[in-house]
Write an enzyme that holds these catalytic residues in place. Structure first.
Site, mmCIF file in Angstrom:
data_model
loop_
_atom_site.group_PDB
_atom_site.id
_atom_site.type_symbol
_atom_site.label_atom_id
_atom_site.label_comp_id
_atom_site.label_asym_id
_atom_site.label_seq_id
_atom_site.Cartn_x
_atom_site.Cartn_y
_atom_site.Cartn_z
ATOM 1 N N HIS A 56 -27.183 -28.451 43.638
ATOM 2 C CA HIS A 56 -27.065 -27.146 42.763
ATOM 3 C C HIS A 56 -28.160 -26.181 43.150
ATOM 4 C CE1 HIS A 56 -26.223 -24.787 39.187
ATOM 5 N NE2 HIS A 56 -24.922 -25.242 39.397
ATOM 6 N N GLU A 67 -19.061 -30.933 39.593
ATOM 7 C CA GLU A 67 -17.586 -30.879 40.175
ATOM 8 C C GLU A 67 -17.238 -32.436 40.742
ATOM 9 O OE1 GLU A 67 -16.082 -28.616 40.011
ATOM 10 O OE2 GLU A 67 -16.732 -26.735 41.184
HETATM 11 N N1 ACO Z 1 -24.853 -32.747 50.834
HETATM 12 C C1 ACO Z 1 -25.603 -32.556 51.774
HETATM 13 N N2 ACO Z 1 -26.964 -31.892 52.008
HETATM 14 C C2 ACO Z 1 -26.994 -30.740 51.174
HETATM 15 C C3 ACO Z 1 -25.968 -30.590 50.343
HETATM 16 C C4 ACO Z 1 -24.868 -31.658 49.951
HETATM 17 N N3 ACO Z 1 -24.263 -31.478 48.811
HETATM 18 N N4 ACO Z 1 -26.287 -29.742 49.113
HETATM 19 C C5 ACO Z 1 -27.486 -29.268 49.840
HETATM 20 N N5 ACO Z 1 -27.794 -29.776 50.787
HETATM 21 C C6 ACO Z 1 -28.954 -29.684 51.737
HETATM 22 C C7 ACO Z 1 -28.824 -28.522 52.787
HETATM 23 O O1 ACO Z 1 -28.120 -28.877 53.781
HETATM 24 C C8 ACO Z 1 -30.169 -27.800 53.180
HETATM 25 O O2 ACO Z 1 -30.611 -28.926 53.989
HETATM 26 P P1 ACO Z 1 -31.827 -28.499 55.013
HETATM 27 O O3 ACO Z 1 -32.878 -27.618 54.115
HETATM 28 O O4 ACO Z 1 -32.197 -29.560 55.665
HETATM 29 O O5 ACO Z 1 -31.094 -27.276 55.802
HETATM 30 C C9 ACO Z 1 -30.865 -28.238 51.662
HETATM 31 O O6 ACO Z 1 -29.944 -29.144 51.063
HETATM 32 C C10 ACO Z 1 -30.724 -26.912 50.659
HETATM 33 O O7 ACO Z 1 -29.322 -26.327 50.702
HETATM 34 P P2 ACO Z 1 -29.156 -24.884 50.144
HETATM 35 O O8 ACO Z 1 -27.772 -24.580 50.696
HETATM 36 O O9 ACO Z 1 -30.105 -24.023 50.678
HETATM 37 O O10 ACO Z 1 -28.917 -24.967 48.688
HETATM 38 P P3 ACO Z 1 -28.331 -24.125 47.687
HETATM 39 O O11 ACO Z 1 -29.126 -24.043 46.418
HETATM 40 O O12 ACO Z 1 -28.063 -22.799 48.333
HETATM 41 O O13 ACO Z 1 -26.814 -24.833 47.554
HETATM 42 C C11 ACO Z 1 -25.059 -25.897 46.782
HETATM 43 C C12 ACO Z 1 -26.258 -25.180 46.360
HETATM 44 C C13 ACO Z 1 -24.248 -24.693 47.335
HETATM 45 C C14 ACO Z 1 -24.101 -26.137 45.372
HETATM 46 C C15 ACO Z 1 -25.149 -26.799 47.857
HETATM 47 O O14 ACO Z 1 -26.034 -27.825 47.220
HETATM 48 C C16 ACO Z 1 -23.680 -27.436 48.292
HETATM 49 O O15 ACO Z 1 -23.184 -27.024 49.002
HETATM 50 N N6 ACO Z 1 -23.316 -28.537 47.634
HETATM 51 C C17 ACO Z 1 -21.978 -29.108 48.123
HETATM 52 C C18 ACO Z 1 -20.552 -28.155 47.578
HETATM 53 C C19 ACO Z 1 -20.659 -28.345 45.993
HETATM 54 O O16 ACO Z 1 -20.565 -29.525 45.376
HETATM 55 N N7 ACO Z 1 -20.040 -27.316 45.271
HETATM 56 C C20 ACO Z 1 -20.113 -27.018 43.776
HETATM 57 C C21 ACO Z 1 -21.235 -26.605 43.248
HETATM 58 S S1 ACO Z 1 -21.412 -26.497 41.395
HETATM 59 C C22 ACO Z 1 -20.616 -25.268 41.044
HETATM 60 O O17 ACO Z 1 -20.881 -24.126 41.670
HETATM 61 C C23 ACO Z 1 -19.571 -25.188 39.866
#
Ligand code: ACO
Length: 394
Positions: free
Chosen positions: A278, A331
């Site tokens: 998140h 989620e």
């Molecule tokens: N699985 C694996 N790796 C992840 C995940 C995940 N679910 N979430 C983040 N990471 C990793 C990224 O690959 C990144 O790794 P790196 O630094 O090695 O490149 C690091 O964690 C940071 O990721 P960001 O994309 O910068 O994190 P951000 O804060 O922008 O993203 C998000 C948040 C989009 C929710 C992300 O965690 C994600 O894609 N989760 C999966 C999709 C999801 O569950 N969406 C629902 C969100 S809740 C809502 O909106 C209601």
């Protein structure tokens, strides 16, 4: 440290180098992370503490003790309703649960294979074109919110070869939605679970779809345009589009024995695990805690697999993405809960919109109540001194 976007109704709190706007440097991490885009009295997301507050009330105190309509009243009118106020709001919502002929025609003309989020966006837009005029009002917010489940259920029945049903005014928002979908008296346990889900998802600070709604509202556009834009923003899997993918993941994994291999394989291919991570929460999302407890009650069998997948996913994320603090988000157990009340996967995100319609419209009203056009800037990184060559000479 947070900074503000110039051009919003926010009072700047700091002069951090993260400031964006006139001549300042760009945000360090992109994605407007840490940037304050507005002031709001609606909800507060405390990412480190894992706390969510609606107008002063902790979400844990509201989750299973209030109805969706009570929370809608809290967000729209600023206080929890008295019995008379609640009855009044319920009556207003019930009166607006109609399916105008023109909107039914629009929905019927869409392919039965259409994504329900696209149907919702289209139906809401068609409804607004013939209904909504002028500056956003609470009455419009109530009407728009009341119509969302009606549009979705009509499409769901039509794609299954069934006629859409009339709403039942004695049923609450959650119960009527389940009734409109199935045509059956919904089970009390399902109504309670869905009602709690709707309470938990009603608002969540300056998330991507709410920001979208506020940007559109800040141009003095109408409430339907702002809400339809928010529906579009919610649809993506990095925001509200994740829960059906959580269900797909659980179905593919199938058994607890298969879980570790499946998750390791997905991570080794660079996939994100849906339902984890998140932007704001760096600890467990408090909604996940509530939804976990509800999902355990709603479907104890499915819960066993989901819980095992969650435990393994958290351990593997910590192992493979150390220091990122990736926790269970709203989620993951939304998928288990919504599946347990009988919703198909492609209605999960639209059902999120059924709830968030309240938050979006409350934010739109808040924005127009103290408006300044939201208009940030971009750091231009392209060329500046190109020599122009006329078309014939290129
Ligand atoms: N699985 C694996 N790796 C992840 C995940 C995940 N679910 N979430 C983040 N990471 C990793 C990224 O690959 C990144 O790794 P790196 O630094 O090695 O490149 C690091 O964690 C940071 O990721 P960001 O994309 O910068 O994190 P951000 O804060 O922008 O993203 C998000 C948040 C989009 C929710 C992300 O965690 C994600 O894609 N989760 C999966 C999709 C999801 O569950 N969406 C629902 C969100 S809740 C809502 O909106 C209601």
């Amino acid at each position: 440290m947070s900074t503000s976007i110039p051009g919003t109704n926010e009072n700047p709190q700091t002069t951090s180098p993260n400031t964006i706007g006139n001549g300042a440097s760009k945000p360090s991490k992109g994605g407007l992370e840490g940037i304050v885009a507005a002031t709001t009295a609606l909800s507060k997301v405390e990412g480190t503490a894992g706390r969510l507050i609606y107008r002063g009330y902790n979400i844990h105190d509201l989750a299973t003790t209030t109805s969706f309509e009570e929370v809608a009243h809290l967000l729209w009118f600023g206080h929890l309703p008295s019995k008379a106020e609640l009855a009044d709001l319920k009556a207003k919502l019930a009166a607006e649960r109609t399916l105008p002929t023109g909107v039914l025609k629009v929905i019927s003309d869409l392919p039965t294979t259409a994504e329900p989020m696209d149907v919702l966006r289209t139906a809401a837009s068609a409804w607004g074109a013939s209904t909504i005029k002028g500056k956003p009002t609470i009455e419009q917010a109530i009407a728009l919110t009341a119509h969302f489940p009606v549009f979705l259920a009509a499409f769901h029945r039509l794609r299954n070869g069934q006629e859409p049903l009339e709403s039942r005014s004695e049923l609450g928002h959650a119960a009527n939605y389940l009734y409109l979908l199935s045509g059956k008296q919904p089970e009390q346990q399902h109504v309670k679970a869905l009602d709690a889900y709707l309470v938990l998802l009603a608002d969540h600070g300056m998330n991507a779809s709410t920001f979208t709604a506020r940007v559109v509202a800040s141009t003095e556009s109408d409430i339907v345009s702002a809400t339809v834009a928010a529906v579009g923003a919610l649809k993506g899997p990095l925001h509200g589009g994740a829960p059906s993918k959580v269900l797909d993941m659980l179905l593919e994994i199938g058994t607890t024995e298969n879980a570790e291999n499946w998750l390791r394989n997905a991570l080794s291919m660079g996939q994100r695990l849906m339902g984890f991570g998140h932007r704001v929460y760096k600890t467990e999302d408090p909604r996940a805690e509530e939804l976990r407890a509800l999902a355990r009650l709603a479907d104890p069998q499915e819960f066993v697999l989901a819980r095992r997948v969650e435990e393994l996913a958290l351990a593997l994320l910590e192992e493979q993405k150390p220091g990122r603090r990736l926790n269970t988000n709203v989620e993951f157990y939304s998928a288990v809960l919504l599946s347990s009340v009988g919703l198909p996967g492609d209605l999960f995100t639209p059902t999120f919109a059924v709830s968030r319609a309240v938050g979006w419209t409350a934010h739109i009203l808040e924005q127009v109540g103290n408006n300044r056009l939201i208009r940030p800037e971009a750091d231009y990184i392209g060329l500046t001194d190109e020599h122009f060559v006329p078309l014939d000479a290129r």
